[in-house]
Design a protein around this motif. Structure first.
Motif, PDB file in Angstrom:
ATOM      1  N   VAL A  87      11.086 -39.500  15.338  1.00 27.12           N
ATOM      2  CA  VAL A  87      11.945 -38.851  14.351  1.00 27.12           C
ATOM      3  C   VAL A  87      11.699 -39.473  12.981  1.00 27.12           C
ATOM      4  O   VAL A  87      11.779 -40.666  12.815  1.00 27.12           O
ATOM      5  CB  VAL A  87      13.426 -39.079  14.691  1.00 27.12           C
ATOM      6  N   LEU A  91      14.394 -36.352   9.024  1.00 24.33           N
ATOM      7  CA  LEU A  91      14.904 -35.544  10.128  1.00 24.33           C
ATOM      8  C   LEU A  91      16.272 -36.045  10.563  1.00 24.33           C
ATOM      9  O   LEU A  91      17.190 -35.295  10.812  1.00 24.33           O
ATOM     10  CB  LEU A  91      13.904 -35.625  11.277  1.00 24.33           C
ATOM     11  N   LYS A 243      12.459 -27.711  15.142  1.00 24.15           N
ATOM     12  CA  LYS A 243      12.931 -29.096  15.242  1.00 24.15           C
ATOM     13  C   LYS A 243      12.619 -29.667  16.635  1.00 24.15           C
ATOM     14  O   LYS A 243      12.165 -30.809  16.772  1.00 24.15           O
ATOM     15  CB  LYS A 243      14.446 -29.107  14.980  1.00 24.15           C
ATOM     16  N   ALA A 246       8.922 -30.424  17.049  1.00 26.39           N
ATOM     17  CA  ALA A 246       8.553 -31.618  16.279  1.00 26.39           C
ATOM     18  C   ALA A 246       9.103 -32.876  16.932  1.00 26.39           C
ATOM     19  O   ALA A 246       8.391 -33.859  17.124  1.00 26.39           O
ATOM     20  CB  ALA A 246       9.084 -31.495  14.856  1.00 26.39           C
ATOM     21  N   PHE A 247      10.364 -32.821  17.296  1.00 21.78           N
ATOM     22  CA  PHE A 247      11.044 -33.999  17.829  1.00 21.78           C
ATOM     23  C   PHE A 247      10.402 -34.499  19.119  1.00 21.78           C
ATOM     24  O   PHE A 247      10.237 -35.686  19.342  1.00 21.78           O
ATOM     25  CB  PHE A 247      12.518 -33.665  18.061  1.00 21.78           C
ATOM     26  N   ALA A 261      10.972 -24.117   7.467  1.00 15.34           N
ATOM     27  CA  ALA A 261      11.189 -24.967   8.651  1.00 15.34           C
ATOM     28  C   ALA A 261       9.960 -25.837   8.894  1.00 15.34           C
ATOM     29  O   ALA A 261      10.082 -26.996   9.294  1.00 15.34           O
ATOM     30  CB  ALA A 261      11.501 -24.107   9.871  1.00 15.34           C
ATOM     31  N   TYR A 265      10.435 -29.895   9.113  1.00 16.27           N
ATOM     32  CA  TYR A 265      10.214 -30.608  10.377  1.00 16.27           C
ATOM     33  C   TYR A 265       8.779 -31.128  10.528  1.00 16.27           C
ATOM     34  O   TYR A 265       8.395 -31.593  11.598  1.00 16.27           O
ATOM     35  CB  TYR A 265      10.633 -29.716  11.558  1.00 16.27           C
TER      36      TYR A 265
END
Ligand code: PRE
Length: 400
Positions: A87, A91, A243, A246-247, A261, A265
């Protein structure tokens, strides 16, 4: 996460249990523990796998797990399992969406108009809120219901929610919520929706097996996604899907979301404008606690909902009240009358038939300040079993 530390005191014991479990939309890890400073000003949220905070010795440092001092070993090892480094700081700094559990906790700085939207930062609904109310403070909400409730409970001033899309059709949930809640439509805003296929850096289109997004967005990109042979998975909103990808640093999964977005992200854009038609427009409603006074100085639209008795030609009769007065209808939607979805009635063959009972939502191009609109509704009331005006508001005549 802020680098301040919160000491434990006798009066503010650490919570023994998990405070909240994330919803489908909340892709921060499995469990969230929150700690509040004694002043109540600073809130530190630790997102962990399941943890018991049986530490009675030390303090928790908000700077991250590497700075954890004297805490319980379980807490420490749980923190080590937590994929913290995936992260980015930004974020973690993003506002968390309002959920229904936050609704008893009003916060307002009283300066800018606070506008609720469904989704997380980077959702199309956020852009729609900012288009509808420039310079507003856009407040993310987990669900549509939460946004309605946030306005009703004075946590925010307005809500901006999608109602229909030129490719995907109606957002039925919001039709149902319009009736369940008592907010007023005070405006509409149309937004051009241009979808991108997003993935983590280094991932090629050929690596993708799955794609995540809001069901409406997936439906709007049906042709492209079918051509790519990707398995679709529904998420609460497009930005939430980005998100998540990406996370979790997913390598075989992409997201359908906006270019905004992608920036927020840290994803790359693999393909742009992947919607089935370049003219992809979503219409959003602006909702408030109070109606606006309808005018005649510019083109107005009025939204109503009504129900009718069963019988031949009743819907025809209902729509004729507008046609007779040259009032143009722009939208008609029917939804099941949930309180009483089936109606028993004597049929002409002497038996007992069961009919589906409906609510009809109609938008027409006239202001409630126009005599012709008032006459049309007076006429409709003569045979409608129920009628409510949802709002009379200026039309968004922009090309988007
Ligand atoms: O997921 C988002 O980004 C949203 O703002 C929701 C939403 C919708 O509900 O229709 C809004 C616009 C697009 O049509 C796709 C999704």
């Amino acid at each position: 996460m802020a680098a301040s530390s919160v000491a434990r005191s006798a009066t503010t014991p650490l919570p023994r249990h998990v405070v909240s479990k994330p919803s489908h939309a909340d892709h921060l890890p499995k469990t969230t523990l929150s700690f509040e400073s004694r002043s109540g000003r600073r809130r530190i949220v630790l997102a962990l796998a399941s943890v018991r905070s049986d530490d009675n010795t030390g303090k928790i440092d908000g700077g991250g797990h590497r700075n954890l001092v004297g805490g319980a070993s379980e807490l420490k090892s749980a923190l080590e399992d937590f994929p913290y480094d995936v992260v980015s700081k930004d974020l973690r700094a993003l506002p968390r969406p309002l959920s229904s559990t936050h609704l008893s906790n009003p916060v307002s700085d009283g300066s800018r108009l606070r506008v609720a939207y469904q989704g997380v930062r980077g959702a199309y609904s956020e852009s729609a809120a900012e288009k509808a109310y420039p310079n507003c403070e856009a407040v993310p909400c987990e669900q549509f219901d939460t946004a309605f409730e946030a306005v009703e409970r004075w946590l925010v001033d307005r809500a901006v929610l999608p109602i229909e899309n030129s490719l995907g059709g109606s957002i039925h949930r919001n039709y149902d919520l319009l009736l369940r809640h008592s907010l007023h439509i005070v405006g509409e805003v149309k937004l051009a929706v241009r979808h991108c296929l997003l993935a983590n850096h280094g991932v090629e289109i050929e690596d993708l097996k799955r794609v995540l997004s809001h069901p409406q967005a997936l439906a709007q990109c049906e042709n492209t996604l079918t051509k790519l042979g990707l398995v679709r998975e529904a998420m609460d909103d497009t930005a939430g899907a980005a998100k998540h990808v990406a996370f979790h640093k997913l390598k075989d999964t992409g997201a359908v979301a906006s270019s905004t977005a992608a920036v927020i992200y840290g994803l790359q854009i693999l393909a742009q404008d992947i919607q089935d038609d370049s003219d992809n427009v979503t219409r959003f409603l602006m909702l408030a606690r109070e109606p606006i006074i309808p005018g005649t100085d510019k083109p107005f639209k009025t939204s109503i909902v009504f129900s009718l008795e069963e019988g031949p030609g009743v819907l025809f009769k209902a729509l004729a009240v507008f046609a007779l007065r040259q009032i143009n209808l722009t939208k008609i939607e029917s939804r099941p009358l949930r309180m009483q979805p089936l109606r028993a009635s004597d049929d002409s063959n002497g038996g007992l038939s069961k009919y589906f009972d409906y609510l009809f939502y109609v938008d027409f191009e006239a202001s409630m300040a126009d005599q012709s609109a008032q006459n049309a509704l007076r006429h409709l009331k003569e045979f409608a079993t129920f009628l409510r005006v949802l709002g009379s508001y200026p039309m968004d005549t922009s090309m988007t």
